[in-house]
Design an enzyme around this catalytic site. Structure first.
Site, short mmCIF file in Angstrom:
data_model
loop_
_atom_site.label_atom_id
_atom_site.label_comp_id
_atom_site.label_asym_id
_atom_site.label_seq_id
_atom_site.Cartn_x
_atom_site.Cartn_y
_atom_site.Cartn_z
N GLU A 119 14.17 13.79 48.90
CA GLU A 119 14.88 12.72 48.20
C GLU A 119 15.22 11.57 49.16
OE1 GLU A 119 17.43 14.45 44.65
OE2 GLU A 119 17.69 15.67 46.46
N GLU A 139 14.87 22.45 44.27
CA GLU A 139 16.23 22.82 43.87
C GLU A 139 16.30 23.80 42.71
OE1 GLU A 139 16.64 18.74 45.85
OE2 GLU A 139 15.19 19.80 44.60
#
Length: 265
Positions: A119, A139
């Site tokens: 990210e 995740e």
């Protein structure tokens, strides 16, 4: 421009206009702990408030194994819900401040970039990656989901359907795949990665800094709306450059057949 001595970052002026920032926790593959969140938030906030003579940043990781392995799960082990949310608030503000940084940030991905590390890469303006680099938004394997922009930035980089596939499956992907899908701008030999990134950083730094900042703002904000609204934002950004000393110098240098000497004014 000077910076404090960060616990988790190495900050080095490559020259007057280009800054190298290195995530520096190699013993844990540069995983993001609370301190790194605070350090990077402070760094991007300083560059946003007062970039000074800096015109480009190259962001990389320490060592040759990882750019950033994501959140530090050992630090999070046993964290209360309130402590987890408080830590994530730091990460959220870090991401937004990176997006708001007025000068270009090039990610030079030297190794694995997983979870929050991926990210962070996606929050940069564009990406050069070593051929050996791998990426993942993993995740969902942990019972959470991307929470520092990944669902938005990955979808904008590779398209909605590809982003859903990668986020839902948590499947790692290669630098070559990331290049094919449009997330990575260039795949480099590991030995030349930083040289390639700095060559582009120097090319950016040679151009008018106010023009670069206005163009970055126009691209970033203009793409959030429809074409006509984005174009109107572009014209507003353009018109702010007309009265600058850099615009006058740029045109004069072109007509005099010499290299322009931009001052950022």
């Amino acid at each position: 421009m000077s910076f404090p001595q960060y616990a988790t970052l190495l900050v080095e002026h490559r020259n007057d206009h280009v800054l190298q920032v290195t995530l520096n926790r190699p013993e844990v593959l540069n995983a993001i702990n609370t301190q790194m969140g605070e350090d990077t938030l402070d760094l991007w906030a300083r560059l946003t408030a007062k970039p000074g003579a800096l015109r480009c940043v190259v962001l990389t990781g320490s060592g040759d194994r990882a750019f950033c392995a994501g959140g530090d799960l050992k630090e999070r082990d046993g964290m209360t819900n309130d402590a987890w949310r408080a830590q994530h608030e730091i990460f959220e503000r870090m991401f937004v401040t990176l997006l708001d940084c007025p000068i270009p940030v090039i990610a030079a991905v030297n190794g694995h970039a997983f979870g929050g590390g991926c990210e962070m890469v996606l929050g940069c303006d564009f990406v050069y990656a070593a051929r050996t680099a791998r990426f993942a938004l993993s995740e969902t394997k942990l019972g959470i989901m991307p929470g520092t922009g990944g669902t938005q930035t990955l979808a904008r980089a590779v398209g909605e359907r590809r982003a859903k596939e990668l986020i839902f499956s948590a499947r790692p992907f290669s630098a070559d795949e990331a290049y094919e899908w449009g997330m990575v701008n260039r795949v480099c030999d590991p030995a030349t990665l930083l040289d390639d990134a700095f060559a582009t950083a120097d090319a950016i730094a040679a151009n008018a800094p106010l023009s670069i900042r206005q163009a970055k703002k126009s691209i970033h904000h203009g793409l959030q709306g429809d074409l006509l609204t984005g174009y109107r934002f572009e014209i507003e950004a353009y018109n702010r450059l007309v009265t600058t000393e850099d615009r006058i110098e740029g045109v004069l240098a072109f007509n005099e057949k010499r290299k322009a000497d931009f001052k950022g004014r």
